[in-house]
Design an enzyme around this catalytic site. Structure first.
Site, mmCIF file in Angstrom:
data_model
loop_
_atom_site.group_PDB
_atom_site.id
_atom_site.type_symbol
_atom_site.label_atom_id
_atom_site.label_comp_id
_atom_site.label_asym_id
_atom_site.label_seq_id
_atom_site.Cartn_x
_atom_site.Cartn_y
_atom_site.Cartn_z
ATOM 1 N N CYS A 1 -110.471 -33.468 16.350
ATOM 2 C CA CYS A 1 -111.424 -34.413 15.749
ATOM 3 C C CYS A 1 -112.192 -33.831 14.558
ATOM 4 O O CYS A 1 -112.202 -34.465 13.496
ATOM 5 C CB CYS A 1 -112.403 -34.944 16.777
ATOM 6 S SG CYS A 1 -111.786 -35.050 18.444
ATOM 7 N N ARG B 1 -106.370 -24.044 24.455
ATOM 8 C CA ARG B 1 -107.466 -24.132 25.419
ATOM 9 C C ARG B 1 -107.276 -23.073 26.489
ATOM 10 O O ARG B 1 -106.168 -22.903 27.004
ATOM 11 C CB ARG B 1 -107.493 -25.509 26.081
ATOM 12 C CG ARG B 1 -107.791 -26.627 25.096
ATOM 13 C CD ARG B 1 -107.803 -27.973 25.770
ATOM 14 N NE ARG B 1 -107.971 -29.017 24.764
ATOM 15 C CZ ARG B 1 -107.925 -30.320 25.034
ATOM 16 N NH1 ARG B 1 -107.713 -30.713 26.288
ATOM 17 N NH2 ARG B 1 -108.088 -31.214 24.086
ATOM 18 N N GLN C 1 -101.023 -32.105 20.410
ATOM 19 C CA GLN C 1 -101.411 -33.478 20.714
ATOM 20 C C GLN C 1 -100.842 -34.415 19.666
ATOM 21 O O GLN C 1 -100.812 -34.080 18.489
ATOM 22 C CB GLN C 1 -102.938 -33.607 20.685
ATOM 23 C CG GLN C 1 -103.633 -32.935 21.841
ATOM 24 C CD GLN C 1 -105.136 -33.130 21.760
ATOM 25 O OE1 GLN C 1 -105.728 -32.951 20.693
ATOM 26 N NE2 GLN C 1 -105.755 -33.485 22.872
ATOM 27 N N ASP D 1 -102.217 -36.799 18.131
ATOM 28 C CA ASP D 1 -103.580 -37.287 17.992
ATOM 29 C C ASP D 1 -103.693 -38.258 16.820
ATOM 30 O O ASP D 1 -102.881 -38.208 15.892
ATOM 31 C CB ASP D 1 -104.487 -36.074 17.709
ATOM 32 C CG ASP D 1 -105.841 -36.232 18.348
ATOM 33 O OD1 ASP D 1 -106.164 -37.352 18.783
ATOM 34 O OD2 ASP D 1 -106.579 -35.229 18.411
ATOM 35 N N LYS E 1 -113.482 -46.444 27.140
ATOM 36 C CA LYS E 1 -112.121 -45.989 26.816
ATOM 37 C C LYS E 1 -111.086 -46.692 27.678
ATOM 38 O O LYS E 1 -111.394 -47.250 28.720
ATOM 39 C CB LYS E 1 -111.996 -44.475 26.980
ATOM 40 C CG LYS E 1 -112.178 -44.011 28.405
ATOM 41 C CD LYS E 1 -111.820 -42.538 28.548
ATOM 42 C CE LYS E 1 -112.096 -42.110 29.990
ATOM 43 N NZ LYS E 1 -111.704 -40.787 30.324
HETATM 44 ZN ZN LIG Z 1 -110.548 -36.941 18.609
#
Ligand SMILES: [Zn+2]
Ligand SMILES: [Zn+2]
Length: 569
Positions: free
Chosen positions: A269, A298, A316, A318, A400
């Site tokens: 992000c 991670r 990801q 994403d 979400k």
């Molecule tokens: Zn994000």
């Protein structure tokens, strides 16, 4: 039919039975805790000398005897003082006693065995006959890596012999199709001690991964996404601003560059946000859909790692969609279409959807929450998607949607999320110029479909039990010849198929046909083209499918037609 809670009670009681048997057979052993788990139970012990694999049948036999004795299981409350005296030589139980509230503690008693416990057991050891001890492993007191090392015995238990048998059959089936095993058999990927939790992809694994990526890219272009790539390492100042540092630093890797601290990104992000912030935006550009195949790292404890399902680095699929609140609904409609289409392409037809709503300690106005939640609800309704509501399960900043898929082995996997977020735009002071000339703040929709390419790869591999569909298989077609006389013909066919971007192998051995078929089957290659004297004479091809069915007398054009249909997903 027993409830999950009944099973929990049974399994926790079985943990006591295990401790009972161990205490008798290995009197110096210190007991710690023995809870029920999702699939069974465990007990953590500190033995005088470490248990070995061959101790398991001995312990198991003693447990069976104790079960046969039909000992009544009773519960009583005793004073903490009394409990401390009972456990004066067991620092673990003393610590547990100290941490319990109140003046009394519970004790579970069966025969002359007792164990500190708050209760919830079956009535007699006789009910515990259908158990199975599975493994011995290392563990730590209070799961603290710096704490006392213990030994864990894990097992499972059921109310009936049949349930236990079904469970074991299922487990065996899962083991047979375990992606780690298939990955080795099909030479797709490997793991090495030199990089615990970091997968190594081999050439054939890369073909699958890239096919997944190319397929998704096609969908992204169609849905008017723009692709970006942002750095793997970014200054810790950025992570402090985004809040990841505060909430997530224990799972992040840090390093120094020049005088500054950098963090390896655990999420994409902030990088995407910097791209958005690079220049001013007009309302005409919104919704702006920035996709990134972002490699994130991670930290996971080594005990939690599990093949491709739980790794320390993954990519990801994403995307961050910058839009106005009024655009959320339409955007989510498109995401729903895309997600369902993609899951179906991978053979997942059992898809469940959950909508998570406002939690208690949330930020933002009632108006914002109503608008955002209704946008998601409306999108789901418009698309005719049934969903369940997970009340209060949203993030503190927004609602979400979660997608989960059911696989061919009866398991559910959570893949795919859509998350509405006005928090980061505010946090990073993002703007766009509206049609009336005023500066306004956009909303971000975070969304992922596969979630993680690596994990989805593992799920797909197990779902198909290694037999990947034609479009995804690393080798799609293998050419077999009955004698060496047909090798030249095989090469000319192979050349023409390769020219159409098909993934081809020729069996160059001089093995008899049966042997060639066998080796192609072991690699789960979807198609074998069998070429013999007759095929050469008539200039035709025989297809032998993985399931043994055959089609004779096909022309090359017919074969190509079939491949085009299968590859066109
Ligand atoms: Zn994000
Ligand atoms: Zn208990």
């Amino acid at each position: 039919m027993q409830s999950d809670n009944d099973l929990k009670i049974l399994r926790h009681s079985a943990a006591h039975l295990l401790a009972h048997a161990v205490t008798e057979l290995f009197p110096g052993t210190l007991l710690t805790i023995g809870p029920a788990t999702q699939d069974g139970f465990f007990y953590d012990f500190l033995p005088e000398t470490n248990f070995k694999e061959h101790d398991l049948p001995i312990i198991s036999a003693r447990m069976s005897e104790l079960a046969q004795q039909n000992l009544k299981i009773t519960h009583k409350e005793i004073s903490k003082e009394e409990a401390r005296a009972l456990y004066k030589n067991n620092p673990f139980k003393l610590e547990l006693i100290d941490n319990l509230e109140g003046d009394t503690v519970g004790l579970s008693v069966q025969g002359d065995f007792y164990d500190l416990c708050r209760g919830g057991h079956v009535a007699s050891t006789k009910e515990l006959a259908h158990f199975k001890l599975e493994s011995i492993s290392g563990s730590y007191w209070r799961a603290d890596r710096n704490g006392q090392a213990l030994q864990r015995i894990t097992g499972t238990a059921f109310y009936t012999a049949q349930d236990l048998q079904d469970f074991e059959d299922k487990r065996e089936e899962l083991l047979k199709y375990d992606h780690r095993r298939l990955g080795k058999q099909l030479d797709l990927f490997s793991f090495h001690n030199e990089g615990l939790g970091f997968p190594f992809f081999h050439p054939k694994g890369m073909i699958i991964l890239n096919t997944m990526k190319n397929y998704l890219r096609k969908k992204l272009v169609k849905a008017q996404y723009l692709e970006i790539a942002t750095p793997t390492m970014l200054s810790d100042e950025l992570w402090k601003q985004s809040g990841h540092y505060e909430h997530y630093k224990n799972n992040m890797y840090f390093c120094a560059i020049d005088e500054s601290t950098y963090a390896v990104k655990p999420m994409n992000c902030p990088g995407s946000i910097l791209v958005y912030k690079e220049r001013p935006h007009s309302y005409r550009e919104l919704p702006m859909r920035l996709a990134e195949f972002g490699l994130v790292h991670r930290y996971e404890i080594s005990g939690a790692l599990h093949g491709l399902f739980r790794v320390r680095a993954f990519t990801q699929d994403d995307a961050h969609i910058y839009c106005t609140p009024a655009q959320i609904e339409t955007e989510v409609c498109t995401i729903i279409d895309m997600t369902l289409e993609i899951f179906k392409a991978f053979g997942f037809n059992d898809i469940q959807v959950g909508l998570s709503t406002r939690p208690e300690n949330s930020m933002g106005s009632d108006e914002y929450w109503d608008q955002a939640t209704n946008a998601l609800k409306n999108a789901l309704t418009k698309k005719g998607v049934d969903y369940i509501i997970n009340e209060g399960d949203g993030a503190f900043y927004g609602p979400k949607i979660d997608f989960s898929i059911g696989d061919s082995l009866g398991r559910r996997w959570q893949c795919g999320t859509v998350q509405v977020d006005p928090f980061q735009p505010q946090n990073f002071d993002l703007h766009y110029m509206d049609s009336d000339g005023t500066k306004k703040q956009p909303i971000i929709i975070h969304r992922a479909i596969y979630g993680s390419f690596e994990r989805f790869f593992g799920i797909v591999l197990e779902h198909y039990k290694g037999k990947l569909p034609f479009w995804l298989a690393p080798v799609q077609i293998k050419l077999l010849t009955i004698t060496d006389d047909q090798k030249e013909y095989a090469h000319s066919i192979a050349q023409q198929l390769s020219a159409h971007n098909l993934r081809i192998e020729i069996d160059s051995s001089s093995d008899p046909l049966a042997g060639q078929i066998k080796s192609a089957q072991l690699q789960y290659i979807p198609w074998m083209l069998v070429l013999g004297k007759k095929e050469v004479e008539n200039n035709t091809i025989t297809i032998r499918y993985l399931d043994g069915k055959q089609e004779f007398g096909l022309t090359l054009a017919q074969v190509l037609d079939k491949t085009t249909t299968l590859n066109n997903i």
